[in-house]
Write a protein that holds these residues in place. Structure first.
Motif, PDB file in Angstrom:
ATOM      1  N   PHE A 100       0.838  -1.196   0.000  1.00 50.74           N
ATOM      2  CA  PHE A 100       0.000   0.000   0.000  1.00 50.74           C
ATOM      3  C   PHE A 100       0.872   1.245   0.000  1.00 50.74           C
ATOM      4  O   PHE A 100       2.059   1.196   0.268  1.00 50.74           O
ATOM      5  N   GLU A 101       0.257   2.361  -0.302  1.00 54.66           N
ATOM      6  CA  GLU A 101       0.920   3.656  -0.263  1.00 54.66           C
ATOM      7  C   GLU A 101       0.130   4.546   0.689  1.00 54.66           C
ATOM      8  O   GLU A 101      -1.103   4.505   0.696  1.00 54.66           O
ATOM      9  N   THR A 102       0.807   5.310   1.502  1.00 55.32           N
ATOM     10  CA  THR A 102       0.124   6.169   2.458  1.00 55.32           C
ATOM     11  C   THR A 102       0.947   7.413   2.728  1.00 55.32           C
ATOM     12  O   THR A 102       2.099   7.506   2.299  1.00 55.32           O
ATOM     13  N   HIS A 103       0.368   8.346   3.421  1.00 56.23           N
ATOM     14  CA  HIS A 103       1.066   9.557   3.846  1.00 56.23           C
ATOM     15  C   HIS A 103       1.235   9.490   5.356  1.00 56.23           C
ATOM     16  O   HIS A 103       0.367   8.987   6.058  1.00 56.23           O
ATOM     17  N   VAL A 104       2.349  10.011   5.842  1.00 58.54           N
ATOM     18  CA  VAL A 104       2.606  10.052   7.278  1.00 58.54           C
ATOM     19  C   VAL A 104       2.238  11.444   7.776  1.00 58.54           C
ATOM     20  O   VAL A 104       2.735  12.450   7.271  1.00 58.54           O
ATOM     21  N   ALA A 105       1.335  11.507   8.763  1.00 56.90           N
ATOM     22  CA  ALA A 105       0.885  12.775   9.325  1.00 56.90           C
ATOM     23  C   ALA A 105       1.707  13.128  10.561  1.00 56.90           C
ATOM     24  O   ALA A 105       2.348  12.264  11.168  1.00 56.90           O
ATOM     25  N   GLY A 106       1.677  14.386  10.931  1.00 53.23           N
ATOM     26  CA  GLY A 106       2.310  14.822  12.171  1.00 53.23           C
ATOM     27  C   GLY A 106       3.800  15.036  12.089  1.00 53.23           C
ATOM     28  O   GLY A 106       4.457  15.231  13.118  1.00 53.23           O
TER      29      GLY A 106
END
Length: 88
Positions: free
Chosen positions: A35-41
């Motif tokens: 999967f591909e995702t974005h890291v928040a914070g």
């Protein structure tokens, strides 16, 4: 190996028995994109500029549930292999 002859050929267990005895199937020898995702914070992480230098395509990360997070009890922390938190 031994001189015991198997009489029940054609069963599922035969998939594990090769000519040299018991063989264990190996997993696929290719990479699988999960999967591909974005890291928040990331803007709240101290020294993120220095940590960002360690991150490139293929960098392995670990995901941990952080139930004690005061903002989100379902938060999932993202860490580099050295234990550095890079976000959520």
């Amino acid at each position: 190996m031994s001189n015991i002859e198997k009489l029940d050929k054609g069963k599922a267990i035969d998939l594990l028995h090769g000519p040299d005895g018991l063989t264990v199937p190996k997993p696929f020898n290719r990479q699988i994109f999960l999967f591909e995702t974005h890291v928040a914070g990331t803007s709240y992480i101290e020294n993120m500029d220095k940590l960002a230098e360690k991150i490139e395509i293929g960098t392995r990360v670990s995901f941990y549930r952080e139930a004690s997070n005061e903002y989100d009890e379902k938060a999932i922390k993202v860490e580099l292999n050295d234990g550095s938190k890079i976000g959520y």
